[in-house]
Design a protein around this motif. Structure first.
Motif, PDB file in Angstrom:
ATOM      1  N   GLU A 153      30.940 -61.721   8.986  1.00 26.39           N
ATOM      2  CA  GLU A 153      29.632 -61.794   8.345  1.00 26.39           C
ATOM      3  C   GLU A 153      28.918 -63.119   8.629  1.00 26.39           C
ATOM      4  O   GLU A 153      27.714 -63.251   8.368  1.00 26.39           O
ATOM      5  CB  GLU A 153      29.773 -61.587   6.838  1.00 26.39           C
ATOM      6  CG  GLU A 153      30.258 -60.189   6.475  1.00 26.39           C
ATOM      7  CD  GLU A 153      30.461 -60.011   4.982  1.00 26.39           C
ATOM      8  OE1 GLU A 153      30.181 -60.969   4.221  1.00 26.39           O
ATOM      9  OE2 GLU A 153      30.882 -58.929   4.565  1.00 26.39           O
ATOM     10  N   LEU A 154      29.634 -64.079   9.170  1.00 27.65           N
ATOM     11  CA  LEU A 154      29.034 -65.369   9.512  1.00 27.65           C
ATOM     12  C   LEU A 154      28.477 -65.398  10.927  1.00 27.65           C
ATOM     13  O   LEU A 154      27.837 -66.376  11.322  1.00 27.65           O
ATOM     14  CB  LEU A 154      30.067 -66.489   9.355  1.00 27.65           C
ATOM     15  CG  LEU A 154      30.695 -66.659   7.969  1.00 27.65           C
ATOM     16  CD1 LEU A 154      31.691 -67.809   7.984  1.00 27.65           C
ATOM     17  CD2 LEU A 154      29.629 -66.897   6.909  1.00 27.65           C
ATOM     18  N   ASN A 155      28.714 -64.350  11.688  1.00 25.91           N
ATOM     19  CA  ASN A 155      28.238 -64.300  13.072  1.00 25.91           C
ATOM     20  C   ASN A 155      26.727 -64.498  13.131  1.00 25.91           C
ATOM     21  O   ASN A 155      25.978 -63.937  12.329  1.00 25.91           O
ATOM     22  CB  ASN A 155      28.597 -62.962  13.717  1.00 25.91           C
ATOM     23  CG  ASN A 155      30.092 -62.818  13.954  1.00 25.91           C
ATOM     24  OD1 ASN A 155      30.834 -63.785  13.853  1.00 25.91           O
ATOM     25  ND2 ASN A 155      30.539 -61.611  14.272  1.00 25.91           N
ATOM     26  N   GLY A 156      26.274 -65.297  14.087  1.00 22.81           N
ATOM     27  CA  GLY A 156      24.842 -65.536  14.269  1.00 22.81           C
ATOM     28  C   GLY A 156      24.316 -66.735  13.520  1.00 22.81           C
ATOM     29  O   GLY A 156      23.187 -67.181  13.762  1.00 22.81           O
ATOM     30  N   LYS A 157      25.111 -67.290  12.597  1.00 25.69           N
ATOM     31  CA  LYS A 157      24.671 -68.467  11.855  1.00 25.69           C
ATOM     32  C   LYS A 157      24.980 -69.737  12.650  1.00 25.69           C
ATOM     33  O   LYS A 157      25.853 -69.750  13.514  1.00 25.69           O
ATOM     34  CB  LYS A 157      25.382 -68.544  10.491  1.00 25.69           C
ATOM     35  CG  LYS A 157      25.035 -67.434   9.507  1.00 25.69           C
ATOM     36  CD  LYS A 157      25.829 -67.599   8.220  1.00 25.69           C
ATOM     37  CE  LYS A 157      25.512 -66.524   7.210  1.00 25.69           C
ATOM     38  NZ  LYS A 157      24.180 -66.732   6.585  1.00 25.69           N
TER      39      LYS A 157
END
Length: 257
Positions: free
Chosen positions: A57-61
């Motif tokens: 869920e942290l992908n792209g941050k």
């Protein structure tokens, strides 16, 4: 990603994103009623002592957004009601159970680390501007924000974010939501502001004066329990090293306000 049920006496949570830190294996016997969680974005990261958690869920941050997404949402990962958070640069040498038990017996809501070298947010902002490539525009933005909410930036009081003890519940949830929102407000289109200890110091003082804080010294990181390392290295930071560095020109720091 949600945790289900309380299974442990307390949790220890750390995190490594990008190549900023190396894994510091736990240097004491693992306890069955304690969980040890390392959150990362590196699927190749391995550990003999930490339970590695890859949070998709942290992908792209951005890296700092990932750090703050964990730091200010610890109980997303914990199967306990108490969390001892340490930065990725910190090594566990000895069981933290005596520290946690003493904290719980104290009746305090959170455990925080007082800054032992600087005592207000203006001084910390000045150091970050001078030595850590923190832009003056961000310095001004933080100072203006603090004054707009009625907080004088030269007011005494500054914490560090290298470790903390938190309890599951409304107090932690309220602090976390406010911190994450303010850091994004102070940031830009690329992500949140990367300096959170000044913000945390103000948030606790201004908005949570009723919260009972157990204040620890940075010296805890130079004891038999914990060791503090240089970022990205297996090299411990000696006690008082910062005080042997060049002077920080206090008269100039105050002028930033």
């Amino acid at each position: 990603m949600e945790t289900a049920g309380v299974k442990y006496k307390y949790s220890v949570v750390t995190y490594i994103f990008g190549d900023y830190e190396v894994v510091h294996e736990i240097g004491c016997e693992l306890e069955d009623d304690v969980e040890y969680i390392l959150v990362t974005d590196n699927k190749k990261l391995k550990s003999k002592t930490w339970t590695i958690v890859i949070d998709e869920e942290l992908n792209g941050k951005t890296v700092f957004d990932k750090v703050f997404s964990v730091r200010y949402n610890l109980f997303k990962y914990c199967h306990s009601d108490v969390c001892f958070r340490i930065d990725g640069s910190i090594e566990i040498l000895k069981s933290l159970t005596p520290i946690v038990e003493e904290f719980l017996a104290s009746g305090n809501d959170i455990g925080i680390s007082a800054h032992i070298y600087r005592n207000n947010v203006v001084e910390e902002l000045a150091i970050w501007n001078s030595f850590r490539d923190y832009p003056m525009s961000s310095v001004r933005k933080q100072i203006n924000f603090f004054r707009n909410i009625g907080f004088e930036p030269t007011r005494k009081g500054l914490v560090q974010m290298n470790f903390a003890i938190n309890k599951r519940g409304k107090i932690t949830d309220d602090i976390d939501r406010m911190m994450y929102a303010i850091l994004h407000y102070l940031g830009d289109e690329n992500g949140p502001d990367r300096l959170d200890q000044t913000v945390f110091s103000v948030v606790i003082d201004k908005f949570f004066p009723h919260v009972k804080c157990k204040v620890y010294s940075e010296y805890l990181l130079h004891t038999d329990y914990l060791a503090w390392h240089h970022h990205g290295k297996n090299k411990r930071i000696p006690v008082m090293e910062h005080l042997t560095q060049p002077p920080y020109f206090r008269n100039e720091l105050v002028s930033l306000a």
